[in-house]
Scaffold this motif. Structure first.
Motif, PDB file in Angstrom:
ATOM      1  N   ASN A   1       1.031  -1.111   0.068  1.00 22.43           N
ATOM      2  CA  ASN A   1      -0.038   0.055   0.128  1.00 22.43           C
ATOM      3  C   ASN A   1       0.858   1.132   0.004  1.00 22.43           C
ATOM      4  O   ASN A   1       1.879   1.351   0.516  1.00 22.43           O
ATOM      5  CB  ASN A   1      -0.818   0.116   1.205  1.00 22.43           C
ATOM      6  N   TRP A   2       0.081   2.259  -0.457  1.00 18.85           N
ATOM      7  CA  TRP A   2       0.956   3.873  -0.389  1.00 18.85           C
ATOM      8  C   TRP A   2       0.266   4.195   0.859  1.00 18.85           C
ATOM      9  O   TRP A   2      -0.895   4.433   1.007  1.00 18.85           O
ATOM     10  CB  TRP A   2       0.808   4.501  -1.433  1.00 18.85           C
ATOM     11  N   ASN A   3       1.162   4.560   1.888  1.00 17.55           N
ATOM     12  CA  ASN A   3       0.650   4.955   2.947  1.00 17.55           C
ATOM     13  C   ASN A   3       1.072   6.304   3.432  1.00 17.55           C
ATOM     14  O   ASN A   3       2.383   6.404   3.731  1.00 17.55           O
ATOM     15  CB  ASN A   3       0.632   3.811   4.307  1.00 17.55           C
ATOM     16  N   TYR A   4       0.307   7.343   3.795  1.00 19.13           N
ATOM     17  CA  TYR A   4       0.770   8.532   4.201  1.00 19.13           C
ATOM     18  C   TYR A   4       0.728   8.633   5.692  1.00 19.13           C
ATOM     19  O   TYR A   4      -0.350   8.442   6.377  1.00 19.13           O
ATOM     20  CB  TYR A   4       0.056   9.661   3.522  1.00 19.13           C
ATOM     21  N   ASP A   5       1.644   8.764   6.615  1.00 18.08           N
ATOM     22  CA  ASP A   5       1.701   9.002   7.792  1.00 18.08           C
ATOM     23  C   ASP A   5       1.930  10.694   8.222  1.00 18.08           C
ATOM     24  O   ASP A   5       2.896  11.316   7.978  1.00 18.08           O
ATOM     25  CB  ASP A   5       2.715   8.593   8.461  1.00 18.08           C
ATOM     26  N   GLN A   6       0.587  11.142   8.764  1.00 13.30           N
ATOM     27  CA  GLN A   6       0.552  12.459   9.152  1.00 13.30           C
ATOM     28  C   GLN A   6       1.429  12.896  10.262  1.00 13.30           C
ATOM     29  O   GLN A   6       1.806  14.194  10.179  1.00 13.30           O
ATOM     30  CB  GLN A   6      -0.894  12.958   9.269  1.00 13.30           C
ATOM     31  N   HIS A   7       1.732  12.114  11.093  1.00 10.86           N
ATOM     32  CA  HIS A   7       2.877  12.616  12.208  1.00 10.86           C
ATOM     33  C   HIS A   7       4.133  12.791  11.853  1.00 10.86           C
ATOM     34  O   HIS A   7       4.741  13.745  12.244  1.00 10.86           O
ATOM     35  CB  HIS A   7       2.618  11.363  13.287  1.00 10.86           C
ATOM     36  N   THR A   8       4.595  12.110  10.751  1.00  8.07           N
ATOM     37  CA  THR A   8       5.932  12.211  10.116  1.00  8.07           C
ATOM     38  C   THR A   8       5.807  13.077   8.814  1.00  8.07           C
ATOM     39  O   THR A   8       6.920  13.156   8.282  1.00  8.07           O
ATOM     40  CB  THR A   8       6.843  10.694   9.999  1.00  8.07           C
ATOM     41  N   ASP A   9       4.717  13.394   8.473  1.00  5.62           N
ATOM     42  CA  ASP A   9       4.741  13.963   6.956  1.00  5.62           C
ATOM     43  C   ASP A   9       5.264  13.285   5.821  1.00  5.62           C
ATOM     44  O   ASP A   9       6.228  13.888   5.392  1.00  5.62           O
ATOM     45  CB  ASP A   9       5.096  15.702   7.271  1.00  5.62           C
ATOM     46  N   SER A  10       5.037  12.051   5.845  1.00  4.44           N
ATOM     47  CA  SER A  10       5.799  11.226   4.786  1.00  4.44           C
ATOM     48  C   SER A  10       5.014  10.102   4.286  1.00  4.44           C
ATOM     49  O   SER A  10       4.142   9.622   5.187  1.00  4.44           O
ATOM     50  CB  SER A  10       7.288  10.655   5.428  1.00  4.44           C
ATOM     51  N   PHE A  11       5.428   9.465   3.268  1.00  2.17           N
ATOM     52  CA  PHE A  11       4.825   8.138   2.611  1.00  2.17           C
ATOM     53  C   PHE A  11       5.591   7.123   2.833  1.00  2.17           C
ATOM     54  O   PHE A  11       6.875   7.227   2.905  1.00  2.17           O
ATOM     55  CB  PHE A  11       4.603   8.565   1.307  1.00  2.17           C
ATOM     56  N   HIS A  12       5.090   5.961   3.003  1.00  8.45           N
ATOM     57  CA  HIS A  12       5.649   4.670   3.203  1.00  8.45           C
ATOM     58  C   HIS A  12       4.931   3.694   2.416  1.00  8.45           C
ATOM     59  O   HIS A  12       3.563   3.866   2.384  1.00  8.45           O
ATOM     60  CB  HIS A  12       5.836   4.144   4.694  1.00  8.45           C
ATOM     61  N   ARG A  13       5.598   2.664   1.767  1.00  7.77           N
ATOM     62  CA  ARG A  13       5.004   1.625   1.314  1.00  7.77           C
ATOM     63  C   ARG A  13       5.013   0.316   2.335  1.00  7.77           C
ATOM     64  O   ARG A  13       5.903   0.226   2.975  1.00  7.77           O
ATOM     65  CB  ARG A  13       5.814   1.027   0.271  1.00  7.77           C
ATOM     66  N   THR A  14       3.705  -0.010   2.697  1.00 15.28           N
ATOM     67  CA  THR A  14       3.453  -1.036   3.730  1.00 15.28           C
ATOM     68  C   THR A  14       2.756  -2.297   3.196  1.00 15.28           C
ATOM     69  O   THR A  14       1.671  -2.064   2.269  1.00 15.28           O
ATOM     70  CB  THR A  14       2.339  -0.241   4.896  1.00 15.28           C
ATOM     71  N   ALA A  15       3.285  -3.113   3.624  1.00 11.27           N
ATOM     72  CA  ALA A  15       2.306  -4.529   3.331  1.00 11.27           C
ATOM     73  C   ALA A  15       1.026  -4.498   3.667  1.00 11.27           C
ATOM     74  O   ALA A  15       0.636  -3.680   4.561  1.00 11.27           O
ATOM     75  CB  ALA A  15       3.149  -5.753   4.263  1.00 11.27           C
ATOM     76  N   VAL A  16       0.141  -5.014   2.615  1.00 11.06           N
ATOM     77  CA  VAL A  16      -1.310  -4.791   2.757  1.00 11.06           C
ATOM     78  C   VAL A  16      -1.934  -5.371   4.072  1.00 11.06           C
ATOM     79  O   VAL A  16      -2.960  -5.063   4.702  1.00 11.06           O
ATOM     80  CB  VAL A  16      -1.957  -5.448   1.626  1.00 11.06           C
ATOM     81  N   ASN A  17      -1.140  -6.357   4.776  1.00  7.49           N
ATOM     82  CA  ASN A  17      -1.501  -7.126   5.978  1.00  7.49           C
ATOM     83  C   ASN A  17      -0.953  -6.446   7.092  1.00  7.49           C
ATOM     84  O   ASN A  17      -1.097  -6.871   8.229  1.00  7.49           O
ATOM     85  CB  ASN A  17      -1.208  -8.485   5.987  1.00  7.49           C
ATOM     86  N   ASN A  18      -0.201  -5.359   7.044  1.00  8.81           N
ATOM     87  CA  ASN A  18       0.388  -4.690   7.960  1.00  8.81           C
ATOM     88  C   ASN A  18      -0.789  -3.622   8.647  1.00  8.81           C
ATOM     89  O   ASN A  18      -1.234  -2.863   7.875  1.00  8.81           O
ATOM     90  CB  ASN A  18       1.637  -3.773   7.801  1.00  8.81           C
ATOM     91  N   PRO A  19      -1.016  -3.437  10.117  1.00  6.83           N
ATOM     92  CA  PRO A  19      -2.131  -2.586  10.405  1.00  6.83           C
ATOM     93  C   PRO A  19      -1.652  -1.373  10.388  1.00  6.83           C
ATOM     94  O   PRO A  19      -2.377  -0.298  10.811  1.00  6.83           O
ATOM     95  CB  PRO A  19      -2.072  -3.041  11.996  1.00  6.83           C
TER      96      PRO A  19
END
Length: 501
Positions: free
Chosen positions: A482-500
């Motif tokens: 998944n493309w996941n945006y973390d508003q706390h760090t203001d950054s994007f990560h690629r995260t495994a789909v079964n990762n919470p």
């Protein structure tokens, strides 16, 4: 990479040098990538949505126009073939949603630039808003017809305001509310269309007309009808990612057909069959009653409870079409242009206001001129999207950079000259191509953009996707990420789909 792994993609985009407020202009929850865990629509749900979308007033008129110069069997076969081919084309752009979870307007930052996207996307957004006005006007006429029949009170502007307000509230509630409405509206649409066909077939027989041998005296070719049908869905052909990003995808979906199985099953069946069936009703209505408008036909051919029920079904059909095909696309383009100040619910209201101010009752009298005029511009966008996504980037996309002020998609002051030039040139050629507008615009946009990017823009503004075109680091769903945006760090990560996450 392990199943619970999270990888940072901070290095993929250029460092930010603009003020933080500028970055916020690119971020808003409604236009962030949709993760696989958030995707809830399956084949049946997407099928209901497509049935609801296809029940458009223009579809009836399309069938009536066809039978005015061709036999009904020719009209049916041409419309079926045209929509099947269009469904295949639409599946290509749909992959932007299923693979990366992106909306149409955000994706256009890649071929047009982070600011340049607003020109083509807002053009599409305004067209969608106008269509909302047209469909709402027709629904208001149906509501007014019911109330006038029961009480003698006739005031369609009042019912327009009420109907528009209800639709705006429904759409602002999100995609689940839209899907739920479609699941109710689709069976109703099937019921009303069956009633219309049976009633009109009997009416034609009483007049001594055979609907399958009738041919009007208008000059119309099979090619003209075919191209009109292809141009008909130029709007959704480009912004279908707005919906497909909510479709369920298998965990192991490296293969295109497996990843897009819900798209294929729904679009290749629901779109061609529903569009052809509704167009057939419009054609039969024209033959038997001399009027393709379902509201006029229902009022003329039914009374009592049947008239009320059928008119309510017409209202429901317009409602279903508007939420998925018009309000959602318009709202997302307005969010993209107005972030962070324009939230999704506010954008839906803006779409409703624009649709009303366009005076849809006047546009309805010149519907086909309206269709062909904007179709020329939208087809070119479709060609540019295909060239960018498949020919240039090979489905890889540096998603974090789409949300960076000074990332690779900043190009020249936020505008990609290749995208804007290709769109301008191809749209102009298409506009003056008559019936061939969609084909000219699409091919012109595809070829012109590909050439300009390869031999000009990429040399000046390197694209990360081209550095290692076979790498999986810029894929998402097909590699279980998944493309996941973390508003706390203001950054994007690629995260495994079964990762919470």
């Amino acid at each position: 990479m392990t199943a619970n792994a999270t990888e940072t993609t901070a290095g993929l985009a250029s460092p930010i040098s603009h003020a933080a407020v500028s970055r916020k202009n690119l971020l808003e929850p409604a236009i962030l990538p949709i993760k696989r865990q958030q995707r809830s629509i399956g084949t049946l749900g997407f099928t209901w949505i497509w049935i609801g979308i296809a029940f458009m007033i223009a579809t009836f008129q399309l069938g009536a126009t066809g039978v005015s110069g061709l036999s009904l069997i020719q009209v049916v076969l041409v419309i079926l073939l045209a929509n099947f081919m269009l469904a295949l084309l639409m599946t290509l752009t749909a992959d932007i949603g299923t693979e990366h979870g992106l909306s149409f307007a955000v994706y256009l930052r890649a071929p047009f630039g982070i600011y340049g996207t607003h020109i083509p996307s807002l053009f599409r957004g305004v067209i969608a808003a106008i269509w909302f006005g047209i469909q709402t006007y027709l629904g208001a006429l149906a509501l007014s017809g019911i109330i006038e029949y029961l009480t003698g009170f006739d005031n369609w502007p009042l019912w327009y305001v009420i109907f528009a307000t209800v639709q705006i509230i429904n759409t602002a509630m999100g995609i689940k509310a839209v899907e739920f409405l479609s699941s109710i509206a689709a069976p109703a649409i099937i019921a009303i269309s069956v009633w219309m066909y049976l009633t009109l077939d009997v009416l034609a027989s009483t007049k001594g007309l055979n609907i399958w041998t009738f041919v009007g005296d208008r000059q119309l070719t099979l090619t003209t009808l075919f191209l009109a049908n292809v141009a008909f869905w130029s709007t959704l052909a480009i912004d279908i990612p707005n919906i497909t990003r909510y479709l369920k995808t298998p965990l192991d979906s490296r293969r295109f057909f497996k990843r897009n199985k819900h798209v294929l099953l729904a679009q290749l069946l629901a779109l061609p069959l529903t569009q052809t069936w509704i167009a057939l009703i419009g054609a039969v209505s024209f033959i038997a009653a001399g009027d393709w408008n379902p509201i006029n036909v229902i009022q003329a051919q039914s009374t009592g409870i049947s008239l009320i029920v059928l008119m309510l079904l017409v209202v429901l059909a317009q409602w279903s079409t508007n939420t998925a095909a018009n309000l959602i696309p318009a709202a997302l383009t307005f969010v993209n242009a107005g972030a962070p100040y324009v939230k999704y619910p506010v954008a839906v209201v803006i779409a409703g206001i624009i649709g009303t101010l366009s005076m849809p009752w006047a546009i309805l009298d010149n519907l086909f001129a309206f269709l062909f005029s904007y179709g020329s511009f939208l087809s070119a966008i479709g060609g540019i999207m295909i060239a960018d996504y498949y020919l240039l980037r090979r489905r890889r996309l540096n998603v974090p950079a789409l949300y960076e002020v000074q990332g690779q998609f900043f190009y020249w002051r936020g505008f990609n000259p290749a995208g804007l030039l290709a769109w301008s040139i191809s749209s102009a050629l298409a506009f003056f191509s008559g019936d061939w507008a969609f084909v000219t615009g699409f091919i012109g946009g595809l070829v012109t953009y590909a050439v300009l990017m390869k031999y000009w823009v990429v040399k000046r503004y390197p694209q990360h996707e081209l550095l290692n075109p076979d790498s999986d680091e810029l894929l998402a769903t097909s590699v279980g990420m998944n493309w996941n945006y973390d508003q706390h760090t203001d950054s994007f990560h690629r995260t495994a789909v079964n990762n919470p996450d």
